[in-house]
Design an enzyme around this catalytic site. Sequence first.
Site, PDB file in Angstrom:
ATOM      1  N   ARG A 151       0.312  -1.030  -0.378  1.00 53.46           N
ATOM      2  CA  ARG A 151       0.457   0.233   0.232  1.00 53.46           C
ATOM      3  C   ARG A 151       0.911   1.263  -0.223  1.00 53.46           C
ATOM      4  O   ARG A 151       0.569   1.864  -0.963  1.00 53.46           O
ATOM      5  CB  ARG A 151      -1.153   0.227   1.198  1.00 53.46           C
ATOM      6  CG  ARG A 151      -2.113  -1.257   1.115  1.00 53.46           C
ATOM      7  CD  ARG A 151      -2.802  -1.018   2.762  1.00 53.46           C
ATOM      8  NE  ARG A 151      -3.731  -2.022   2.365  1.00 53.46           N
ATOM      9  CZ  ARG A 151      -3.655  -2.994   3.148  1.00 53.46           C
ATOM     10  NH1 ARG A 151      -2.863  -3.216   3.756  1.00 53.46           N
ATOM     11  NH2 ARG A 151      -5.155  -3.416   2.952  1.00 53.46           N
ATOM     12  N   ASP A 256      13.708   8.015   8.408  1.00 55.98           N
ATOM     13  CA  ASP A 256      13.183   7.737   9.603  1.00 55.98           C
ATOM     14  C   ASP A 256      13.056   6.473  10.483  1.00 55.98           C
ATOM     15  O   ASP A 256      12.280   7.283  11.601  1.00 55.98           O
ATOM     16  CB  ASP A 256      11.298   7.465   8.864  1.00 55.98           C
ATOM     17  CG  ASP A 256      10.355   8.002  10.217  1.00 55.98           C
ATOM     18  OD1 ASP A 256      10.634   8.558  10.671  1.00 55.98           O
ATOM     19  OD2 ASP A 256       9.202   7.518   9.904  1.00 55.98           O
ATOM     20  N   GLU A 261      16.629   2.227  17.892  1.00 56.01           N
ATOM     21  CA  GLU A 261      15.155   2.828  18.556  1.00 56.01           C
ATOM     22  C   GLU A 261      15.226   3.031  19.663  1.00 56.01           C
ATOM     23  O   GLU A 261      14.565   1.658  20.716  1.00 56.01           O
ATOM     24  CB  GLU A 261      14.083   3.046  17.875  1.00 56.01           C
ATOM     25  CG  GLU A 261      14.720   3.176  16.443  1.00 56.01           C
ATOM     26  CD  GLU A 261      13.159   3.314  14.988  1.00 56.01           C
ATOM     27  OE1 GLU A 261      12.068   3.161  15.825  1.00 56.01           O
ATOM     28  OE2 GLU A 261      13.278   2.968  13.972  1.00 56.01           O
ATOM     29  N   HIS A 279      11.302   8.012  13.167  1.00 60.59           N
ATOM     30  CA  HIS A 279      10.089   6.875  13.157  1.00 60.59           C
ATOM     31  C   HIS A 279       8.614   8.253  13.195  1.00 60.59           C
ATOM     32  O   HIS A 279       8.014   8.076  14.043  1.00 60.59           O
ATOM     33  CB  HIS A 279      10.364   6.772  13.944  1.00 60.59           C
ATOM     34  CG  HIS A 279       9.947   4.621  13.793  1.00 60.59           C
ATOM     35  ND1 HIS A 279       9.732   3.559  13.851  1.00 60.59           N
ATOM     36  CD2 HIS A 279       8.730   4.664  13.030  1.00 60.59           C
ATOM     37  CE1 HIS A 279       9.023   2.456  13.493  1.00 60.59           C
ATOM     38  NE2 HIS A 279       8.555   3.357  13.241  1.00 60.59           N
ATOM     39  N   LEU A 280       8.782   9.129  12.253  1.00 57.43           N
ATOM     40  CA  LEU A 280       7.204   9.948  11.878  1.00 57.43           C
ATOM     41  C   LEU A 280       6.434   9.708  11.333  1.00 57.43           C
ATOM     42  O   LEU A 280       5.649  10.176  10.902  1.00 57.43           O
ATOM     43  CB  LEU A 280       7.266  11.266  11.967  1.00 57.43           C
ATOM     44  CG  LEU A 280       8.824  12.061  12.933  1.00 57.43           C
ATOM     45  CD1 LEU A 280       9.002  13.315  12.973  1.00 57.43           C
ATOM     46  CD2 LEU A 280       8.035  11.806  14.359  1.00 57.43           C
ATOM     47  N   GLY A 281       6.476   8.310  10.887  1.00 61.33           N
ATOM     48  CA  GLY A 281       5.679   7.592   9.471  1.00 61.33           C
ATOM     49  C   GLY A 281       4.174   7.246   9.794  1.00 61.33           C
ATOM     50  O   GLY A 281       3.916   8.409   9.229  1.00 61.33           O
ATOM     51  N   ALA A 282       4.139   7.318  11.173  1.00 65.67           N
ATOM     52  CA  ALA A 282       2.638   7.440  11.828  1.00 65.67           C
ATOM     53  C   ALA A 282       2.096   8.481  12.341  1.00 65.67           C
ATOM     54  O   ALA A 282       1.061   8.040  12.651  1.00 65.67           O
ATOM     55  CB  ALA A 282       2.039   5.796  11.697  1.00 65.67           C
TER      56      ALA A 282
END
Length: 320
Positions: A151, A256, A261, A279-282
């Site tokens: 997706r 990201d 982490e 790690h800001l993807g969501a």
Amino acid sequence: MTSRVVLVADPLPATALERLGPEYEVRYCDGADRARLLAAVAEADALLVRSATTVDAEVLAAAPRLAVVGRAGVGVDNIDVAAATAAGVVVVNAPAANVVSAAELTCGLLLAAARDIQTAGTEVKSGVWRRSTHVGTELAGKALGVVGLGRIGLAVARRMAAFDMTVLGHDPYATPETADQHGLKLVALEELLSRSDFITVHVPRTPRTVGLIGEAELRLVKPTAYLANVARGGIVDEAALYTALRESRLAGAALDVFDDEPCTDSPLLGLDNVTVTPHLGASTREAQERAATDVIRALLQTLAGETAPEALNAPRSARG
């Protein structure tokens, strides 16, 4: 009749939790506090988590009533799905919740890397006005290589095509029909790496994909190419990436995610040609709301004895 207990171990939007209704008793605990989690889960029929709570065999053994674990997000690295299956516990997630947010962040990072936006902006804020060292490159007319055509990968491909980029894709499960529908060309990974000016990774982290982009793969790329990873840490070998960047075998990287982490001490962070985010993807309001809403819907279906489309396993005998 005793209400079923839904334990919320990580922060979730209150508006989404309202969907549980009065027939469910909602309880809260800090999932990162192991002792409190183990105590609280003992009476839970359902457990809702994000990424901060680890659900392993010990947690499952402490929860005799547990029927379903819901992950408000895509990745289930923090959930032992095999142990849940053995324990008769269904695991559900929200696979489509962060598609738009992750795709948009990827596009932003590709643009930031191409124009050195992060470093240039930091300089201006520190009082330095220096244009000559920030000569970037246009995306128009360049080749974008998308590794992983799920997706998010396809969403990135659609968006970056609007920048007049030629899109190459690699995914062993993708069909020619999918490629035709999205205006991209399917190629082998080696060809994608050698032909692309920008490369972006969108595959899940599995034993087969850890180190997918390593030393050998990075030796195939153009020295003018840029690499982005908004998927999972470890898919790109960070040591090999650092070496490629230091040796000018790669123009830049946009990351990201990292293998470990939170990440604050990676050698990659000391390189000017590396653009990073934590790690800001969501991490958008819309994605967070969507993830909670989607996983709660799947959780309620499971508790009602139905099979939710988002179920990641099919235990032979479910609890509850």
